[in-house]
Design a protein around this motif. Structure first.
Motif, PDB file in Angstrom:
ATOM      1  N   CYS A   5       9.921   8.662  -9.135  1.00 18.63           N
ATOM      2  CA  CYS A   5       8.945   9.763  -9.077  1.00 18.63           C
ATOM      3  C   CYS A   5       9.533  11.041  -9.674  1.00 18.63           C
ATOM      4  N   LEU A   6      10.762  11.335  -9.307  1.00 15.93           N
ATOM      5  CA  LEU A   6      11.416  12.525  -9.847  1.00 15.93           C
ATOM      6  C   LEU A   6      11.586  12.399 -11.357  1.00 15.93           C
ATOM      7  N   ARG A   7      11.908  11.206 -11.823  1.00 18.08           N
ATOM      8  CA  ARG A   7      12.053  10.986 -13.262  1.00 18.08           C
ATOM      9  C   ARG A   7      10.711  11.166 -13.979  1.00 18.08           C
ATOM     10  N   ASN A   8       9.648  10.616 -13.393  1.00 14.21           N
ATOM     11  CA  ASN A   8       8.318  10.751 -14.001  1.00 14.21           C
ATOM     12  C   ASN A   8       7.917  12.221 -14.123  1.00 14.21           C
ATOM     13  N   LEU A   9       8.176  12.963 -13.080  1.00 17.68           N
ATOM     14  CA  LEU A   9       7.854  14.397 -13.087  1.00 17.68           C
ATOM     15  C   LEU A   9       8.717  15.120 -14.119  1.00 17.68           C
ATOM     16  N   TYR A  10       9.979  14.766 -14.169  1.00 13.93           N
ATOM     17  CA  TYR A  10      10.890  15.353 -15.160  1.00 13.93           C
ATOM     18  C   TYR A  10      10.398  15.060 -16.584  1.00 13.93           C
ATOM     19  N   ASP A  11       9.990  13.830 -16.837  1.00 10.48           N
ATOM     20  CA  ASP A  11       9.525  13.456 -18.172  1.00 10.48           C
ATOM     21  C   ASP A  11       8.315  14.276 -18.607  1.00 10.48           C
ATOM     22  N   GLN A  12       7.494  14.667 -17.649  1.00  9.15           N
ATOM     23  CA  GLN A  12       6.310  15.471 -17.960  1.00  9.15           C
ATOM     24  C   GLN A  12       6.644  16.959 -18.130  1.00  9.15           C
ATOM     25  N   VAL A  22       5.904  21.086  -2.966  1.00  6.71           N
ATOM     26  CA  VAL A  22       5.543  20.255  -1.812  1.00  6.71           C
ATOM     27  C   VAL A  22       5.972  18.805  -2.058  1.00  6.71           C
ATOM     28  N   VAL A  23       5.654  18.286  -3.231  1.00  4.97           N
ATOM     29  CA  VAL A  23       6.003  16.899  -3.558  1.00  4.97           C
ATOM     30  C   VAL A  23       7.515  16.721  -3.550  1.00  4.97           C
ATOM     31  N   ILE A  24       8.229  17.593  -4.244  1.00  5.88           N
ATOM     32  CA  ILE A  24       9.686  17.460  -4.340  1.00  5.88           C
ATOM     33  C   ILE A  24      10.330  17.536  -2.962  1.00  5.88           C
ATOM     34  N   ASN A  25       9.907  18.485  -2.152  1.00  6.78           N
ATOM     35  CA  ASN A  25      10.479  18.624  -0.805  1.00  6.78           C
ATOM     36  C   ASN A  25      10.241  17.377   0.036  1.00  6.78           C
ATOM     37  N   HIS A  26       9.052  16.817  -0.061  1.00  8.74           N
ATOM     38  CA  HIS A  26       8.761  15.591   0.691  1.00  8.74           C
ATOM     39  C   HIS A  26       9.587  14.407   0.176  1.00  8.74           C
ATOM     40  N   LEU A  27       9.725  14.307  -1.128  1.00  9.17           N
ATOM     41  CA  LEU A  27      10.507  13.207  -1.700  1.00  9.17           C
ATOM     42  C   LEU A  27      11.975  13.304  -1.284  1.00  9.17           C
ATOM     43  N   THR A  48       0.838  -1.198   0.000  1.00  4.61           N
ATOM     44  CA  THR A  48       0.000   0.000   0.000  1.00  4.61           C
ATOM     45  C   THR A  48       0.872   1.248   0.000  1.00  4.61           C
ATOM     46  N   ALA A  49       1.873   1.239   0.857  1.00  2.63           N
ATOM     47  CA  ALA A  49       2.798   2.373   0.928  1.00  2.63           C
ATOM     48  C   ALA A  49       3.486   2.585  -0.413  1.00  2.63           C
ATOM     49  N   ARG A  50       3.912   1.509  -0.998  1.00  2.00           N
ATOM     50  CA  ARG A  50       4.672   1.602  -2.256  1.00  2.00           C
ATOM     51  C   ARG A  50       3.806   2.111  -3.404  1.00  2.00           C
ATOM     52  N   HIS A  51       2.593   1.575  -3.548  1.00  3.31           N
ATOM     53  CA  HIS A  51       1.704   2.056  -4.607  1.00  3.31           C
ATOM     54  C   HIS A  51       1.375   3.537  -4.424  1.00  3.31           C
ATOM     55  N   SER A  52       1.216   3.951  -3.195  1.00  2.00           N
ATOM     56  CA  SER A  52       0.927   5.358  -2.909  1.00  2.00           C
ATOM     57  C   SER A  52       2.122   6.233  -3.256  1.00  2.00           C
ATOM     58  N   LEU A  53       3.299   5.793  -2.850  1.00  2.56           N
ATOM     59  CA  LEU A  53       4.517   6.554  -3.139  1.00  2.56           C
ATOM     60  C   LEU A  53       4.752   6.640  -4.647  1.00  2.56           C
ATOM     61  N   GLN A  54       4.525   5.547  -5.350  1.00  4.25           N
ATOM     62  CA  GLN A  54       4.769   5.522  -6.791  1.00  4.25           C
ATOM     63  C   GLN A  54       3.854   6.459  -7.574  1.00  4.25           C
ATOM     64  N   SER A  55       2.744   6.849  -6.991  1.00  2.00           N
ATOM     65  CA  SER A  55       1.817   7.741  -7.702  1.00  2.00           C
ATOM     66  C   SER A  55       1.864   9.186  -7.223  1.00  2.00           C
ATOM     67  N   ILE A  56       2.548   9.453  -6.126  1.00  5.26           N
ATOM     68  CA  ILE A  56       2.493  10.784  -5.513  1.00  5.26           C
ATOM     69  C   ILE A  56       3.075  11.882  -6.396  1.00  5.26           C
ATOM     70  N   TRP A  57       3.946  11.529  -7.319  1.00  6.15           N
ATOM     71  CA  TRP A  57       4.547  12.522  -8.210  1.00  6.15           C
ATOM     72  C   TRP A  57       3.494  13.262  -9.028  1.00  6.15           C
ATOM     73  N   LYS A  58       2.355  12.618  -9.274  1.00  8.86           N
ATOM     74  CA  LYS A  58       1.298  13.231 -10.084  1.00  8.86           C
ATOM     75  C   LYS A  58       0.750  14.493  -9.449  1.00  8.86           C
ATOM     76  N   VAL A  59       0.852  14.605  -8.130  1.00  5.67           N
ATOM     77  CA  VAL A  59       0.424  15.827  -7.446  1.00  5.67           C
ATOM     78  C   VAL A  59       1.236  17.013  -7.971  1.00  5.67           C
ATOM     79  N   GLY A  60       2.484  16.770  -8.300  1.00  2.71           N
ATOM     80  CA  GLY A  60       3.359  17.821  -8.801  1.00  2.71           C
ATOM     81  C   GLY A  60       2.946  18.391 -10.142  1.00  2.71           C
ATOM     82  N   LEU A  61       2.051  17.731 -10.844  1.00  2.32           N
ATOM     83  CA  LEU A  61       1.568  18.228 -12.132  1.00  2.32           C
ATOM     84  C   LEU A  61       0.471  19.283 -11.964  1.00  2.32           C
ATOM     85  N   ALA A  62       0.007  19.471 -10.733  1.00  2.00           N
ATOM     86  CA  ALA A  62      -1.129  20.366 -10.485  1.00  2.00           C
ATOM     87  C   ALA A  62      -0.750  21.845 -10.427  1.00  2.00           C
TER      88      ALA A  62
END
Length: 183
Positions: free
Chosen positions: A143-150, A115-120, A94-108
């Motif tokens: 997560c950082l890579r996913n955000l970078y790709d976007q 907030v996302v980057i600082n927490h990561l 559960t923790a892992r699936h949540s962490l793996q998706s949290i980068w999407k918040v950074g697209l908002a």
């Protein structure tokens, strides 16, 4: 909310795991872009972040992360601590699936991204006492890579590479670096 989306949310409660999984995938697919129904499910999803069923906690965290781009009221900034807490769930999957998706918040938006980057970054530097911390670190770099790709924000790449350099074990440093080979 259209009837198909409503049916998908209802199907998350099905006793049939295949029906649940199909509904879950359809909701994730729908939230890849902005939707106009985010606030129709927001409060229920926020409540489910602390549900006794770890599957509901996981789905709620993933859906809220994806819905952040549709959150024009910026509720995610207030609700982020509850969302982040699920990335440290007692159930590692559960923790892992949540962490793996949290980068999407950074697209908002910029504030959400910060907030996302600082927490990561904070989590990467403090997670050594956690069980499976090398997987946590891998997911953070991903997560950082996913955000970078976007966003193609070079500062994200530099932050990730700086974190990778902090890894003392060369085996893991090399593994994390593979995520940035073609960036």
């Amino acid at each position: 909310m259209d009837s198909i989306t409503q049916a998908n949310f209802e199907n998350l409660e099905s006793k049939d795991k295949d029906v649940q999984y199909e509904a879950y995938n359809k909701i994730l697919k729908a939230t890849e872009k902005e939707v106009d129904w985010a606030y129709e499910v927001w409060d229920k999803l926020k409540e489910e972040l602390t549900h006794s069923d770890n599957h509901k906690r996981s789905r709620a965290a993933q859906f809220l992360s994806s819905l952040a781009k549709s959150d024009h009221e910026k509720r995610i900034l207030k609700d982020f601590p509850a969302l982040w807490k699920v990335t440290k769930d007692e159930k590692f999957v559960t923790a892992r699936h949540s962490l793996q998706s949290i980068w999407k918040v950074g697209l908002a938006g910029q504030k959400q991204k910060e907030v996302v980057i600082n927490h990561l970054i904070e989590r990467f530097t403090t997670c050594m006492d956690e069980k499976n911390y090398t997987l946590v670190r891998f997911d953070i770099i991903q997560c950082l890579r996913n955000l970078y790709d976007q966003e193609k924000d070079e500062s994200l790449k530099q932050k990730a590479l700086d974190l990778i350099e902090k890894e003392e074990d060369s085996k893991y440093r090399k593994k994390y670096a593979t995520l940035w080979k073609k960036a």
